[in-house]
Design an enzyme around this catalytic site. Structure first.
Site, PDB file in Angstrom:
ATOM      1  N   ASP A   1     -83.240 -27.511  85.479  1.00 10.91           N
ATOM      2  CA  ASP A   1     -81.778 -27.449  85.531  1.00 10.91           C
ATOM      3  C   ASP A   1     -81.306 -26.636  86.723  1.00 10.91           C
ATOM      4  O   ASP A   1     -82.058 -25.841  87.287  1.00 10.91           O
ATOM      5  CB  ASP A   1     -81.244 -26.803  84.226  1.00 10.91           C
ATOM      6  CG  ASP A   1     -79.814 -27.221  83.922  1.00 10.91           C
ATOM      7  OD1 ASP A   1     -79.321 -26.906  82.822  1.00 10.91           O
ATOM      8  OD2 ASP A   1     -79.182 -27.875  84.799  1.00 10.91           O
ATOM      9  N   GLY A   2     -80.058 -26.887  87.081  1.00 12.56           N
ATOM     10  CA  GLY A   2     -79.456 -26.147  88.185  1.00 12.56           C
ATOM     11  C   GLY A   2     -78.874 -24.831  87.707  1.00 12.56           C
ATOM     12  O   GLY A   2     -79.047 -24.445  86.551  1.00 12.56           O
TER      13      GLY A   2
ATOM     14  N   GLY B   1     -72.987 -23.081  83.640  1.00 11.64           N
ATOM     15  CA  GLY B   1     -71.858 -23.493  82.815  1.00 11.64           C
ATOM     16  C   GLY B   1     -70.628 -23.918  83.570  1.00 11.64           C
ATOM     17  O   GLY B   1     -69.638 -24.328  82.968  1.00 11.64           O
TER      18      GLY B   1
ATOM     19  N   GLY C   1     -70.398 -26.476  85.019  1.00 16.27           N
ATOM     20  CA  GLY C   1     -70.294 -27.901  84.693  1.00 16.27           C
ATOM     21  C   GLY C   1     -69.938 -28.119  83.237  1.00 16.27           C
ATOM     22  O   GLY C   1     -69.835 -29.246  82.764  1.00 16.27           O
TER      23      GLY C   1
ATOM     24  N   GLU D   1     -77.375 -26.558  77.186  1.00 14.27           N
ATOM     25  CA  GLU D   1     -78.402 -26.145  78.160  1.00 14.27           C
ATOM     26  C   GLU D   1     -79.163 -24.939  77.623  1.00 14.27           C
ATOM     27  O   GLU D   1     -80.390 -24.901  77.621  1.00 14.27           O
ATOM     28  CB  GLU D   1     -77.747 -25.785  79.495  1.00 14.27           C
ATOM     29  CG  GLU D   1     -77.216 -26.975  80.259  1.00 14.27           C
ATOM     30  CD  GLU D   1     -76.414 -26.583  81.471  1.00 14.27           C
ATOM     31  OE1 GLU D   1     -75.961 -25.415  81.561  1.00 14.27           O
ATOM     32  OE2 GLU D   1     -76.242 -27.435  82.362  1.00 14.27           O
TER      33      GLU D   1
HETATM   34  O1  DER Z   1     -72.983 -26.334  84.379  1.00 19.62           O
HETATM   35  C1  DER Z   1     -74.163 -26.036  84.647  1.00 19.62           C
HETATM   36  O2  DER Z   1     -74.801 -25.151  84.031  1.00 19.62           O
HETATM   37  C2  DER Z   1     -74.831 -26.678  85.846  1.00 19.62           C
HETATM   38  O3  DER Z   1     -76.226 -26.722  85.695  1.00 19.62           O
HETATM   39  C3  DER Z   1     -74.471 -25.838  87.050  1.00 19.62           C
HETATM   40  O4  DER Z   1     -74.807 -24.566  86.783  1.00 19.62           O
HETATM   41  C4  DER Z   1     -75.136 -26.298  88.335  1.00 19.62           C
HETATM   42  O5  DER Z   1     -74.419 -27.376  88.767  1.00 19.62           O
HETATM   43  P1  DER Z   1     -74.619 -27.949  90.256  1.00 19.62           P
HETATM   44  O6  DER Z   1     -76.078 -28.284  90.357  1.00 19.62           O
HETATM   45  O7  DER Z   1     -73.727 -29.157  90.262  1.00 19.62           O
HETATM   46  O8  DER Z   1     -74.187 -26.880  91.221  1.00 19.62           O
END
Ligand code: DER
Length: 235
Positions: A85-86, A99, A101, A107
């Protein structure tokens, strides 16, 4: 290289950690999207087999379905081999803000029970301290009396000059509603909030709060893509 190209490099690098037969937590956001695309492609080519995806949002669920990634859920797979995850912010201790997003609850539920949690970012996400980007630290709350909960959160961090804002939809200004039918309060700090664990615990003690966007001591691997290449750091 554009920011999205860096995100793609980080996402593809993370998929090198995916082995056939794994149960994989599928992250949410524009960086994780690349990792999910890559998993779908390797499954299509037969290079990866026997993968079961656990999506962290309805959006990722839809993306994975379109890629024919076999899907399941936490109840069927309470232990996950690897989550990718990002993140919105990463500090030097690999603590995260996530968060922005809107998917932090699912998550965190999934990434908490993952044996390995690989975080993928472009270098713009690196901060000296959590909250240091001056951007939002999201908190998922119940809609009931949200103004009261927002006020409780803001006063909790008054020493950090905190401002609490309800997340709204860009056009209608209606409250943003999460996959779990909750609201999000975005916290903005002008100063460091000090002990992150204590701050996180204090946030969770506010009754209307569901979960916060600090992912502390959870990441096992950090992949950063930057102008000078991609680095992999293990926690
Ligand atoms: O909402 C989230 O947790 C996403 O993982 C966010 O933290 C990273 O989103 P991005 O990769 O579009 O910058």
């Amino acid at each position: 290289l554009s920011q999205d190209e860096l995100k793609k490099i980080a996402g593809f690098k993370a998929v090198e950690f995916v082995e056939s037969g794994m149960v994989v937590g599928l992250g949410t956001g524009s960086t994780a999207k690349h990792a999910v695309d890559r998993i779908g492609e390797l499954l299509r080519q037969g290079i990866l087999t026997g993968i079961v995806g656990i999506p962290t949002s309805k959006k990722t669920h839809e993306q994975a379905l379109s890629l024919n990634i076999p899907l399941s859920d936490l109840e069927t797979h309470p232990v996950i081999d690897l989550a990718i995850d990002g993140a919105d912010e990463v500090d030097p201790d690999m603590n995260l803000v996530k968060g922005r997003g809107g998917s932090l609850l699912r998550e965190k539920m999934i990434e908490c029970v993952s044996k390995k949690f690989v975080v993928i970012v472009d270098e713009s996400k690196l901060v000296d301290y959590i909250g240091g980007s001056g951007l939002a630290m999201p908190v998922e709350i119940v809609p009931f009396c949200w103004k009261f909960t927002a006020q409780m959160l803001q006063s909790l961090f008054k020493d950090a000059d905190c401002v609490a804002k309800l997340r709204t939809l860009p056009e209608s200004k209606d409250p943003y509603v999460t996959d779990n039918n909750n609201y999000i309060i975005d916290l903005y700090f002008k100063k460091s909030i000090g002990d992150l664990k204590a701050a996180g615990d204090a946030i969770l003690r506010i009754p209307g709060v569901v979960e916060h966007g600090m992912f502390l001591d959870m990441a096992t691997t950090l992949i950063v893509a930057g102008e000078h290449g991609v680095t992999v750091k293990k926690n």
